[in-house]
Design a protein around this motif. Structure first.
Motif, PDB file in Angstrom:
ATOM      1  N   THR A  10       0.810  -1.208  -0.007  1.00  0.00           N
ATOM      2  CA  THR A  10       0.012  -0.015  -0.118  1.00  0.00           C
ATOM      3  C   THR A  10       0.890   1.329  -0.005  1.00  0.00           C
ATOM      4  O   THR A  10       1.785   1.281   0.710  1.00  0.00           O
ATOM      5  CB  THR A  10      -1.033   0.021   1.125  1.00  0.00           C
ATOM      6  OG1 THR A  10      -1.854  -1.148   1.346  1.00  0.00           O
ATOM      7  CG2 THR A  10      -1.869   1.177   1.403  1.00  0.00           C
TER       8      THR A  10
ATOM      9  N   HIS B 194      -5.409   5.099  -8.537  1.00  0.00           N
ATOM     10  CA  HIS B 194      -6.561   4.549  -8.712  1.00  0.00           C
ATOM     11  C   HIS B 194      -6.788   3.841 -10.259  1.00  0.00           C
ATOM     12  O   HIS B 194      -7.042   2.737 -10.308  1.00  0.00           O
ATOM     13  CB  HIS B 194      -7.711   5.642  -8.414  1.00  0.00           C
ATOM     14  CG  HIS B 194      -9.065   4.825  -8.671  1.00  0.00           C
ATOM     15  ND1 HIS B 194      -9.575   4.979 -10.194  1.00  0.00           N
ATOM     16  CD2 HIS B 194      -9.983   4.582  -8.152  1.00  0.00           C
ATOM     17  CE1 HIS B 194     -11.078   4.661 -10.156  1.00  0.00           C
ATOM     18  NE2 HIS B 194     -11.137   4.283  -8.837  1.00  0.00           N
TER      19      HIS B 194
ATOM     20  N   GLU C  35      -3.895   0.558  -7.865  1.00  0.00           N
ATOM     21  CA  GLU C  35      -2.855   0.403  -6.812  1.00  0.00           C
ATOM     22  C   GLU C  35      -3.522   0.332  -5.327  1.00  0.00           C
ATOM     23  O   GLU C  35      -4.570   1.156  -5.247  1.00  0.00           O
ATOM     24  CB  GLU C  35      -1.904   1.193  -6.878  1.00  0.00           C
ATOM     25  CG  GLU C  35      -0.815   1.126  -8.056  1.00  0.00           C
ATOM     26  CD  GLU C  35       0.295   0.103  -7.762  1.00  0.00           C
ATOM     27  OE1 GLU C  35       0.307  -0.249  -6.579  1.00  0.00           O
ATOM     28  OE2 GLU C  35       1.254  -0.056  -8.455  1.00  0.00           O
ATOM     29  N   ASP C  36      -3.430  -0.050  -4.246  1.00  0.00           N
ATOM     30  CA  ASP C  36      -3.707   0.156  -2.953  1.00  0.00           C
ATOM     31  C   ASP C  36      -2.997   1.397  -2.447  1.00  0.00           C
ATOM     32  O   ASP C  36      -1.763   1.379  -2.488  1.00  0.00           O
ATOM     33  CB  ASP C  36      -3.490  -1.040  -2.343  1.00  0.00           C
ATOM     34  CG  ASP C  36      -4.511  -2.214  -2.413  1.00  0.00           C
ATOM     35  OD1 ASP C  36      -5.413  -2.281  -3.068  1.00  0.00           O
ATOM     36  OD2 ASP C  36      -3.943  -3.382  -2.238  1.00  0.00           O
TER      37      ASP C  36
ATOM     38  N   HIS D 189      -2.118  -0.421   7.686  1.00  0.00           N
ATOM     39  CA  HIS D 189      -2.001  -0.699   6.125  1.00  0.00           C
ATOM     40  C   HIS D 189      -0.468  -1.206   6.007  1.00  0.00           C
ATOM     41  O   HIS D 189       0.266  -0.799   6.783  1.00  0.00           O
ATOM     42  CB  HIS D 189      -2.214   0.386   5.554  1.00  0.00           C
ATOM     43  CG  HIS D 189      -3.633   0.987   5.616  1.00  0.00           C
ATOM     44  ND1 HIS D 189      -4.808   0.634   4.961  1.00  0.00           N
ATOM     45  CD2 HIS D 189      -3.968   2.170   6.671  1.00  0.00           C
ATOM     46  CE1 HIS D 189      -5.932   1.509   5.364  1.00  0.00           C
ATOM     47  NE2 HIS D 189      -5.287   2.345   6.302  1.00  0.00           N
TER      48      HIS D 189
END
Length: 329
Positions: free
Chosen positions: A2, A21, A25-26, A65
């Motif tokens: 992330t 986006h 991708e995170d 995350h």
């Protein structure tokens, strides 16, 4: 994996979120919303409202995350303001960045992309200016960014930590799909201000200095479309992921346009002959700054899509019209 985007609700940061986006991708965003807008990022994005100096908040983000990289946009960016209030810039840009970098090292985050600036060059003697040119910033803004570059250099030498610093030139335009753009009130970006004048949001446009040592006496800049800049950040991150070393690169097209040329372009695209007034020079402004972009072109598979002044102006004007409609509701 992330990505943490700091200042992700701001002008350039929000374009970065849409780039990530689109690439599936995170990512998560941290922004204090002092100049950014929560509606400017994808609705699916996780936003943490707060400061990058808040270590507890950073630890929460890192804990919740799997952060493997940081793309750092958060900071203050107005050159004249940095001259009148330098300590604000050394706090928001330099000191805050130090806190963020230390948190990355402590949490074993190895990849860092930094939003730097061509202001580190000051008034370069050779145009186009390369990354190896003397670094003599004319404003605390430029100095605050240079100090962060030096911190990154020294951190990378001491730790398992790789970074890319992109020194960008004059960022302009807006997302071609109309999802975000330059939305800050009282912005100082020339193309945005000119578009506001064309739409009647301003009574006139001021030219700050017409006696520079340039062909028409007005300042010359290298204007880069914000979406091309966002893609350069993403490619820089992919390069680090693929094992690339730390690097500093100019992000510009290598073309220079004067203030008068930009004004003419906005008048032509908008078909509005708005009023222009001459004003005194602003402290910290360089006469001419144009990028030597050979390093970024040789190190990244970067293919700018919007290297065209009328296109940049059109996207900026389209966004300004959208903002005008949004604010009228």
């Amino acid at each position: 994996m992330t990505i943490l985007v700091t200042g992700g609700c701001g002008y350039i940061g929000s374009h970065m979120t849409w780039c990530l986006h689109d690439a599936k991708e995170d990512f998560v965003v941290i922004d204090n919303l002092s100049t950014g807008f929560d509606w400017a990022i994808p609705q699916s994005a996780k936003l943490y409202e707060g400061e990058i100096t808040d270590l507890d908040l950073l630890q929460t983000i890192f804990r919740n995350h799997d952060i493997t990289a940081v793309i750092h946009f958060a900071g203050s960016i107005i050159v004249p303001e940095s001259v009148s209030n330098p300590l604000k810039y050394y706090n928001n840009n330099t000191a805050a960045s130090r806190t963020l970098i230390e948190a990355c090292v402590k949490n074993n985050i190895k990849h860092f992309i930094f939003s730097s600036t061509a202001a580190v060059y000051g008034d370069p003697e050779v145009i186009p200016v390369s990354e190896d040119a003397p670094l003599t910033p004319l404003s605390p803004y430029g100095t605050s960014k240079l100090m962060t570059e030096l911190m990154l250099r020294d951190t990378a030498a001491a730790h398992d930590f790789k970074y890319t610093a992109l020194r960008y030139f004059n960022v302009a335009g807006a997302d071609p799909e109309g999802r975000t753009g330059q939305s800050t009130k009282n912005a100082t970006h020339l193309i945005k201000v000119a578009c506001e004048a064309a739409l009647g949001k301003r009574t006139h446009l001021g030219i700050f200095g017409d006696d520079f040592d340039t062909p028409d006496g007005t300042g010359v800049r290298d204007y880069i479309h914000v979406s091309d800049l966002a893609s350069a950040h993403y490619l820089a991150l992919k390069r680090l992921r693929d094992g690339g070393d730390s690097i500093v690169m100019n992000a510009g097209y290598g073309d220079g346009y004067s203030v008068l040329q930009v004004i003419d372009a906005v008048k032509a695209v908008s078909d509005v002959n708005f009023e222009v007034k001459k004003e005194p020079r602003r402290a910290g402004d360089s006469p001419k700054v144009v990028a030597d972009n050979s390093r970024i072109m040789s190190n990244l598979d970067w293919k700018p899509q919007f290297d065209d002044l009328p296109t940049i102006v059109k996207h900026a004007l389209d966004w300004e019209k959208k903002l005008q409609f949004k604010n009228s509701l």
